[in-house]
Design an enzyme around this catalytic site. Structure first.
Site, PDB file in Angstrom:
ATOM      1  CG  ASP A   1      14.971 -75.649   3.532  1.00  0.00           C
ATOM      2  OD1 ASP A   1      14.996 -74.995   4.808  1.00  0.00           O
ATOM      3  OD2 ASP A   1      15.303 -75.348   2.738  1.00  0.00           O
TER       4      ASP A   1
ATOM      5  CD  GLU B   1      19.514 -75.658  10.650  1.00  0.00           C
ATOM      6  OE1 GLU B   1      19.277 -74.628  10.213  1.00  0.00           O
ATOM      7  OE2 GLU B   1      18.934 -76.385  11.424  1.00  0.00           O
TER       8      GLU B   1
HETATM    9  O1  TRH Z   1      22.135 -77.331   1.166  1.00  0.00           O
HETATM   10  P1  TRH Z   1      22.353 -76.285   2.173  1.00  0.00           P
HETATM   11  O2  TRH Z   1      23.100 -75.278   1.640  1.00  0.00           O
HETATM   12  O3  TRH Z   1      21.189 -75.904   2.803  1.00  0.00           O
HETATM   13  C1  TRH Z   1      20.864 -74.475   3.437  1.00  0.00           C
HETATM   14  C2  TRH Z   1      20.931 -74.389   4.754  1.00  0.00           C
HETATM   15  O4  TRH Z   1      19.961 -75.597   5.389  1.00  0.00           O
HETATM   16  C3  TRH Z   1      20.352 -72.994   5.063  1.00  0.00           C
HETATM   17  O5  TRH Z   1      20.394 -73.134   6.505  1.00  0.00           O
HETATM   18  C4  TRH Z   1      18.964 -73.026   4.610  1.00  0.00           C
HETATM   19  O6  TRH Z   1      18.516 -71.752   4.935  1.00  0.00           O
HETATM   20  C5  TRH Z   1      19.157 -73.092   3.049  1.00  0.00           C
HETATM   21  O7  TRH Z   1      19.493 -74.275   2.712  1.00  0.00           O
HETATM   22  C6  TRH Z   1      17.969 -72.735   2.252  1.00  0.00           C
HETATM   23  O8  TRH Z   1      23.334 -76.811   3.243  1.00  0.00           O
HETATM   24  P2  TRH Z   1      23.148 -78.080   4.522  1.00  0.00           P
HETATM   25  O9  TRH Z   1      22.141 -77.480   5.363  1.00  0.00           O
HETATM   26  O10 TRH Z   1      24.603 -78.277   4.830  1.00  0.00           O
HETATM   27  O11 TRH Z   1      22.369 -79.054   3.671  1.00  0.00           O
HETATM   28  C7  TRH Z   1      23.178 -80.117   2.759  1.00  0.00           C
HETATM   29  C8  TRH Z   1      22.515 -81.376   3.114  1.00  0.00           C
HETATM   30  O12 TRH Z   1      23.126 -82.197   1.812  1.00  0.00           O
HETATM   31  C9  TRH Z   1      22.981 -82.122   4.297  1.00  0.00           C
HETATM   32  O13 TRH Z   1      21.890 -82.706   4.901  1.00  0.00           O
HETATM   33  C10 TRH Z   1      24.380 -83.044   3.841  1.00  0.00           C
HETATM   34  C11 TRH Z   1      23.848 -83.478   2.562  1.00  0.00           C
HETATM   35  N1  TRH Z   1      24.725 -83.901   1.677  1.00  0.00           N
HETATM   36  C12 TRH Z   1      24.657 -85.266   0.955  1.00  0.00           C
HETATM   37  O14 TRH Z   1      23.681 -86.109   1.442  1.00  0.00           O
HETATM   38  N2  TRH Z   1      25.431 -85.685   0.285  1.00  0.00           N
HETATM   39  C13 TRH Z   1      26.429 -84.914  -0.303  1.00  0.00           C
HETATM   40  O15 TRH Z   1      27.353 -85.412  -1.203  1.00  0.00           O
HETATM   41  C14 TRH Z   1      26.702 -83.411   0.231  1.00  0.00           C
HETATM   42  C15 TRH Z   1      27.691 -82.673  -0.170  1.00  0.00           C
HETATM   43  C16 TRH Z   1      25.798 -82.915   1.171  1.00  0.00           C
END
Ligand code: TRH
Length: 379
Positions: free
Chosen positions: A19, A275
């Site tokens: 989010d 996402e």
């Molecule tokens: O963290 P998430 O599992 O978020 C989820 C999804 O958005 C899902 O649709 C939602 O319903 C739920 O949360 C509540 O996975 P996502 O979306 O990939 O977000 C991870 C974020 O973290 C993305 O912006 C990339 C970032 N990230 C970093 O900045 N540094 C890191 O080392 C890693 C591994 C990720």
């Protein structure tokens, strides 16, 4: 030409990083590329600070990269509504804020930014208005993979930066070196970001038994328990290094979004989730697997299948079947080792396909640009 407007983006951190990951990236891009004035209201500054180091977890107001970041505390402080109001993922705006929108003499555009889905109903629902109390209208804005949707978040220079990075081995080596990593000659580089996942163990077994060496890079997060368990350890933390057979495993710290992009660009294959990381891996132009966020009543399978249908539309039948098998195994926990080895036969096709897909998505436009256009058109 786009109008310069003020924007309020509201974000409730439900869990994880998606989010805030989406809204923070969107806010930055609206400022940097479209000259908009953006306030980002976040209820959980601790999670925000993980993505944006240097953030205060207590400040009620702070500036980062030109974005006015506000702590959205349970007691609403009151604020003059912006010209464009985005509630992210159906979060509830403060009642007083909605009243202020209704009372304003300005025309205010109210949007709900929806979760990403490749399902075919998205095109029909994108940008539809709905009547709200006080005579207000709210529009539903759907990101998506097809023309007729809101597109995906993509910074204007992203592909150029990615291509420059991927074509320069020195940049890749320097980035990896910053985590004390060197790539072993001939090794396949893989990143792993996933929820707790029973499919991981079998897959690690296949990598360890493979003729070609693999280096697995795992930023700290929820999947570490499965990796530790497979290694026979109680826990893992950033900086740890282990090897089994042909597989080397390195645990990395959780990094900034920009660093994470570079990690994806470095790797030959990326396992992503949710996402936001899912989209970023698509911009990397490399094959990927998606650990989709599990939903009640298995609703996530419809989303997963809808994406696969689109993604594989112009892929030959054999790699299509192999990719589908691996994605299914990854998400239902069984058969990931065999499905991985079967999929490797089509590595060259899947590489070429990933790059083609990236360019197809670029042709659809990007979310921030489409939001700005929508507002300008609506005025
Ligand atoms: O963290 P998430 O599992 O978020 C989820 C999804 O958005 C899902 O649709 C939602 O319903 C739920 O949360 C509540 O996975 P996502 O979306 O990939 O977000 C991870 C974020 O973290 C993305 O912006 C990339 C970032 N990230 C970093 O900045 N540094 C890191 O080392 C890693 C591994 C990720």
């Amino acid at each position: 030409m786009s109008v310069k407007a003020s924007w309020d983006i509201f974000c409730v951190v439900v869990d994880n990083y998606g989010d805030i990951g989406v809204t923070w990236r969107l806010a930055r891009q609206l400022v940097a590329e479209h000259g908009q004035r953006v306030r980002l209201w976040v209820d959980d500054l601790n999670t925000f600070a993980r993505l944006c180091p240097g953030t205060s977890a207590t400040a009620s107001q702070q500036w980062h990269e030109g974005v006015d970041v506000r702590h959205w505390a349970s007691e609403w402080p009151g604020a003059e509504p912006a010209d464009v109001v985005i509630e992210a993922f159906a979060c509830q705006l403060p009642a007083a804020y909605i009243e202020a929108m209704a009372e304003s003499e300005r025309r205010i555009l109210w949007l709900n930014l929806e979760y990403l889905s490749a399902e075919d109903w998205v095109v029909g629902c994108h940008a539809l208005p709905s009547m709200q109390p006080h005579g207000l209208q709210k529009y539903f804005f759907f990101p998506g993979f097809e023309q007729g949707t809101g597109g995906l978040i993509r910074e204007g220079d992203l592909l150029a930066r990615r291509e420059a990075f991927q074509s320069d081995p020195v940049l890749r080596a320097a980035f990896l070196q910053s985590f004390d990593l060197t790539v072993q000659s001939g090794a396949r580089l893989i990143s792993l970001f996933a929820y707790e996942n029973p499919a991981v163990a079998e897959w690690l077994g296949a990598l360890a038994a493979d003729a070609r060496p693999s280096q697995l890079l795992v930023p700290e997060g929820r999947v570490l328990g499965d990796v530790a368990h497979w290694l026979g350890l109680d826990q893992l933390r950033a900086g740890d290094r282990h090897a089994r057979g042909a597989l080397q495993i390195a645990v990395l710290p959780f990094m900034t979004q920009n660093q994470y992009d570079m990690l994806l660009w470095c790797c030959d294959f990326n396992a992503v989730r949710g996402e936001e990381s899912f989209i970023r891996a698509q911009w990397a132009g490399r094959p990927l697997v998606w650990h989709i966020y599990p939903q009640e009543e298995d609703a996530h399978w419809d989303k997963l299948n809808a994406f696969l249908e689109l993604y594989m539309r112009d892929l030959a039948p054999a790699p299509t079947a192999a990719l589908r098998d691996f994605w299914r195994a990854w998400n239902d926990g069984e058969g990931s080792g065999g499905a991985w080895s079967a999929m490797l036969q089509y590595e060259a096709e899947l590489n070429a396909h990933a790059e083609r897909w990236t360019h197809r998505q670029v042709a659809n436009g990007d979310l921030a640009g489409k939001l700005v256009f929508f507002y300008t058109d609506w005025l």
